[in-house]
Each structure stands twice: as C-alpha cells, then as structure tokens.
Design a protein around this motif. Structure first.
Motif, PDB file in Angstrom:
ATOM      1  N   LEU A 193       0.823  -1.201   0.000  1.00  0.00           N
ATOM      2  CA  LEU A 193       0.000   0.000   0.000  1.00  0.00           C
ATOM      3  C   LEU A 193       0.866   1.263   0.000  1.00  0.00           C
ATOM      4  CD1 LEU A 193      -2.792   1.284   0.162  1.00  0.00           C
ATOM      5  CD2 LEU A 193      -2.689   1.034   2.652  1.00  0.00           C
ATOM      6  N   ARG A 194       1.960   1.253   0.772  1.00  0.00           N
ATOM      7  CA  ARG A 194       2.828   2.428   0.825  1.00  0.00           C
ATOM      8  C   ARG A 194       3.436   2.721  -0.546  1.00  0.00           C
ATOM      9  NH1 ARG A 194       7.184   2.733   5.566  1.00  0.00           N
ATOM     10  NH2 ARG A 194       5.195   2.819   6.685  1.00  0.00           N
ATOM     11  N   ALA A 195       3.801   1.670  -1.268  1.00  0.00           N
ATOM     12  CA  ALA A 195       4.377   1.873  -2.603  1.00  0.00           C
ATOM     13  C   ALA A 195       3.341   2.448  -3.564  1.00  0.00           C
ATOM     14  CB  ALA A 195       4.928   0.555  -3.138  1.00  0.00           C
ATOM     15  N   GLU A 196       2.084   2.016  -3.441  1.00  0.00           N
ATOM     16  CA  GLU A 196       1.040   2.568  -4.298  1.00  0.00           C
ATOM     17  C   GLU A 196       0.787   4.038  -3.981  1.00  0.00           C
ATOM     18  OE1 GLU A 196      -2.268   0.441  -5.604  1.00  0.00           O
ATOM     19  OE2 GLU A 196      -1.679  -1.455  -4.694  1.00  0.00           O
ATOM     20  N   LEU A 197       0.775   4.387  -2.702  1.00  0.00           N
ATOM     21  CA  LEU A 197       0.584   5.786  -2.323  1.00  0.00           C
ATOM     22  C   LEU A 197       1.732   6.659  -2.819  1.00  0.00           C
ATOM     23  CD1 LEU A 197      -0.763   5.321   1.313  1.00  0.00           C
ATOM     24  CD2 LEU A 197      -2.061   6.075  -0.686  1.00  0.00           C
ATOM     25  N   ALA A 198       2.928   6.076  -2.880  1.00  0.00           N
ATOM     26  CA  ALA A 198       4.098   6.836  -3.325  1.00  0.00           C
ATOM     27  C   ALA A 198       3.999   7.245  -4.789  1.00  0.00           C
ATOM     28  CB  ALA A 198       5.375   6.021  -3.099  1.00  0.00           C
ATOM     29  N   GLN A 199       3.133   6.589  -5.561  1.00  0.00           N
ATOM     30  CA  GLN A 199       2.957   6.969  -6.957  1.00  0.00           C
ATOM     31  C   GLN A 199       2.463   8.403  -7.099  1.00  0.00           C
ATOM     32  OE1 GLN A 199       3.453   4.950  -9.917  1.00  0.00           O
ATOM     33  NE2 GLN A 199       4.650   3.833  -8.394  1.00  0.00           N
ATOM     34  N   LEU A 200       1.794   8.924  -6.068  1.00  0.00           N
ATOM     35  CA  LEU A 200       1.270  10.287  -6.127  1.00  0.00           C
ATOM     36  C   LEU A 200       2.369  11.338  -6.195  1.00  0.00           C
ATOM     37  CD1 LEU A 200      -1.696  10.067  -3.604  1.00  0.00           C
ATOM     38  CD2 LEU A 200      -1.856  10.381  -6.076  1.00  0.00           C
ATOM     39  N   THR A 201       3.597  10.961  -5.865  1.00  0.00           N
ATOM     40  CA  THR A 201       4.704  11.920  -5.924  1.00  0.00           C
ATOM     41  C   THR A 201       5.274  12.054  -7.338  1.00  0.00           C
ATOM     42  OG1 THR A 201       6.361  10.224  -5.367  1.00  0.00           O
ATOM     43  CG2 THR A 201       5.300  11.382  -3.532  1.00  0.00           C
ATOM     44  N   ARG A 202       4.809  11.248  -8.272  1.00  0.00           N
ATOM     45  CA  ARG A 202       5.314  11.324  -9.637  1.00  0.00           C
ATOM     46  C   ARG A 202       4.726  12.553 -10.330  1.00  0.00           C
ATOM     47  NH1 ARG A 202       3.501   7.754 -12.864  1.00  0.00           N
ATOM     48  NH2 ARG A 202       5.276   7.883 -14.304  1.00  0.00           N
ATOM     49  N   PRO A 203       5.548  13.471 -10.846  1.00  0.00           N
ATOM     50  CA  PRO A 203       5.032  14.709 -11.452  1.00  0.00           C
ATOM     51  C   PRO A 203       4.069  14.481 -12.601  1.00  0.00           C
ATOM     52  CG  PRO A 203       7.392  14.882 -11.052  1.00  0.00           C
ATOM     53  CD  PRO A 203       7.024  13.453 -10.796  1.00  0.00           C
TER      54      PRO A 203
END
Length: 394
Positions: A193-203
């Motif tokens: 889940l943390r890795a999926e949430l981290a996708q939001l940091t992609r410009p």
C-alpha cells in the motif's frame, strides 16, 4: 452475463443518478429549504468531496473485506442517506447526507469492481466491468432527467425516494449472487500500500490528475446550473430542464463512446481537437443561451466535448498510475471529484456575480486554464508512444 452483475449495475445507475440529478432540482431545493440557488449548488460539491475522500480510503480498506457484506453495507448506507435526505427540512442535514452517500458510493464501487470480475470467467472480465459501469452512462441519459421530472411534478424529495427504491433490487442481487466468504489475496505480487501511495509523488501523474480535475470542474460548474439558464435566460418552463439534461446526457454518451475508441491510441487527437472546441463552446453557450434553437444543440455538443476530453485525461491518469494497481481507479475517481467539488463552488460565485450566465463563463475560464497548462507540457501529458500500451489493471 450473470444476473447479479446487472443488479450491481442497477446500483451504479442509482448512484450515478444521485450524483448528477441535483442539476435539475436545485431551484426547488433552494426555495423549499430557504437558501439561495448558489448555496444549494454546494450539495453537488458535498457529494464530490465525499467521493474524493471515500475513493482512496475505501479502496485501501476494502482490499480484504468479505465482498457481500462490504457491498451490502455500502449500499444500505447509501440508501439510508437518501431516505434521511428526503425527509429533512434542514439544509445542513441534507448536506451531511450527501457526503455520507458519496462515501458509500465510493466504497461500493471499490468492492464492486473486484466482485464483477469474479462473477465471470477471466476472459470476460472486461465485458463484466463494461456492464457494471454502464449504469453511470444510463444515469446521465435517463436517470438524471427522470429525477428532474419527478422533482418538477412531485417535489424534489420524490427523486431522493426513487433513488432509495432503486437500491432494493440491487441489495437483493448482492444477497443472492455474491459469495459471502472473505476475499483472499488474489494478487500476491501486487505492490504494498505504501508503494502505491508513493505513486502520487510522480510529477506526470500529478499533472494529468490536475488537468482532469480542471476539465471536470468546468463540466460540473456549467452542468450544475443549467436549470436557471433554461428557466431564466431562455425563458422556458421547468419541464424543459429535463429535455436539456437529456441532451447533455446524450452528448456525454456520444463523447465517451468516441473517446473510448481514441483515448488509448490517439489521445493527442482528442486533446488537440476537443480542447479548443470545448473552450469556444462555453462562451458560445453563454452568448446564445436566450435562443432555444441554439441552446439545445450547444448543450449536446458541450456534453460530448466535456466527457470526451475529461475521460481521455482520466484514462491518462490510469496509465500513469499503472504502478498502483489497487489505487489507480481511486486516483482517477479523486481527480474527477476534486473537479466536481470545486467546479460548482466557482460557478456559484460566478452566479452571484454575473447572474445565470456566470457559471457558463466560469466553465470557459476553467477550460482556458487547462489548455494554458497542457499546451506547453503536451509531451508530458501524452508521451511519445514507445509501442502499443496495455491498459492498467482494473
């Protein structure tokens, strides 16, 4: 396709009708509850806010829920919110029921997407999801204007009661057709889940989500306040509001259909052609709104262009969020509903400042901002193809 799948689509139809039907009910709600039409327009934003919050939260929490109990719980909560809303004379309470209904809507969709795929063989999952999501398209064509007719003839509360009633066969379908067991982890290799949430940091993902939100803000801003344009500026009777909503819904169906054929392989064409036309269309609608002969076709065209461009941008969200297979749909839903929340608020301010046509001018301004951001970054919005893309997991 199994019968329970169609009954799930009935629930999606009810939820889509609820989300969009206020466009034809706002004047009556405002009059009955003693608020301005602009204030009543905040009910649309309330629903969108609930969807924005509910979509990622429910998608994360419902990963391992029992499908039947999850679907039934969300559906009954949605139905109860409409029963309370139909019986209240308090605007704050009605506002609260819209938020609750929206969170339940988001939760239901998060579970239903998985449940629908599980009801059919693996080779027919795409068709199953198309049946499920067809409920939303039918809602824009039939449910929304039908709700407007009910509201005009019997009062706005009747539309809320009708939405609650439509949920009953869907609840029966959940009880009879959805297995009761707990969902096992069917995708052991999926990211944490943390890795999926981290996708939001992609410009690039953030950019296409912003553009999708802006276009949807323009769509909902203009759509929410079509009723005052029809009855005020055009001088038509209240029943004509339903006709205009049918035209907008038919246009949206046409736009989604065309974009569905192009948005995977030729998104540049949809954005490059549809964007300027959509930008020109909102001011044209504002200038010609007092002439029904121009109002009707322009409403259809704006519905088609809005949903063609919006659905293409949201498709880009799904592609850019491919690294988040569970939350990708939640990110797309959030982008759509951030726009749906802010658009009516901006349009309501324009309504107060410039009258009935203010929301149409505001929608044009929002599309202009979208294009000003998208044009210099067009290679980022739609990268040069490196092969035939495959859609991200549902």
């Amino acid at each position: 396709m199994p019968l329970p799948l169609y009954l799930l689509a009935v629930a999606v139809f009810a939820m889509g009708t609820s989300e969009f039907m206020l466009a034809g009910l706002l004047p009556d709600i405002a009059s009955d509850l003693g608020v301005t039409v602009g204030t009543a327009g905040a009910l649309t934003s309330a629903y969108a806010i609930g969807m924005v919050v509910g979509a990622p939260l429910a998608a994360a929490l419902a990963r391992d829920w029992p499908r039947r109990s999850g679907l039934l719980g969300f559906l009954l909560t949605f139905m109860a919110a409409h029963v309370v809303g139909a019986g209240t004379t308090s605007f704050p309470l009605l506002f609260a029921t819209r938020v609750v209904a929206a969170v339940a809507n988001a939760g239901f969709l998060a579970v239903a997407l998985t449940a629908a795929a599980a009801l059919v063989p693996p080779g027919r999952k795409g068709r199953a999801l198309a049946v499920l999501l067809s409920g939303t398209t039918v809602a824009t064509i039939a449910g929304v204007p039908g709700g407007a007719v009910l509201g005009t003839v019997f009062g706005w509360q009747a539309a809320f009661w009708a939405v609650a009633a439509v949920c009953l066969p869907a609840a029966l379908g959940v009880l009879k057709g959805i297995p009761a067991g707990r969902v096992r982890d069917e995708a052991a290799g999926r990211p944490a889940l943390r890795a999926e949430l981290a996708q939001l940091t992609r410009p690039r993902l953030a950019l296409v989500m912003l553009l999708g939100a802006l276009v949807n803000a323009a769509t909902f801003g203009g759509f929410t306040f079509l009723a005052p344009v029809v009855t005020g500026t055009a001088g038509l009777g209240e029943l004509w509001v339903s006709a205009v909503l049918v035209l907008f819904g038919a246009g949206s169906f046409a736009g989604v259909t065309v974009a569905g054929r192009l948005s995977d392989r030729r998104p540049q064409l949809v954005i490059a052609a549809g964007g300027p036309l959509l930008l020109a269309g909102w001011p044209a609608l504002a200038v010609l709104a007092d002439a029904p002969a121009a109002l009707f076709p322009l409403v259809f065209v704006q519905g088609a262009l809005s949903f063609a461009l919006g659905s293409t941008l949201i498709t880009r969200v799904l592609y850019e969020a491919a690294g988040a297979p569970v939350l990708a749909g939640a990110y797309a839903t959030a982008a759509l509903n951030v726009g749906a929340a802010t658009g009516p608020l901006i349009a309501a301010a324009a309504l107060g400042a410039a009258g009935n046509l203010g929301p149409l001018w505001a929608s044009g301004l929002l599309v202009a901002v979208t294009l000003l951001i998208a044009y210099p970054l067009r290679r980022t919005v739609v990268p040069a193809p490196t092969g035939t893309p495959s859609p991200p997991p549902a």
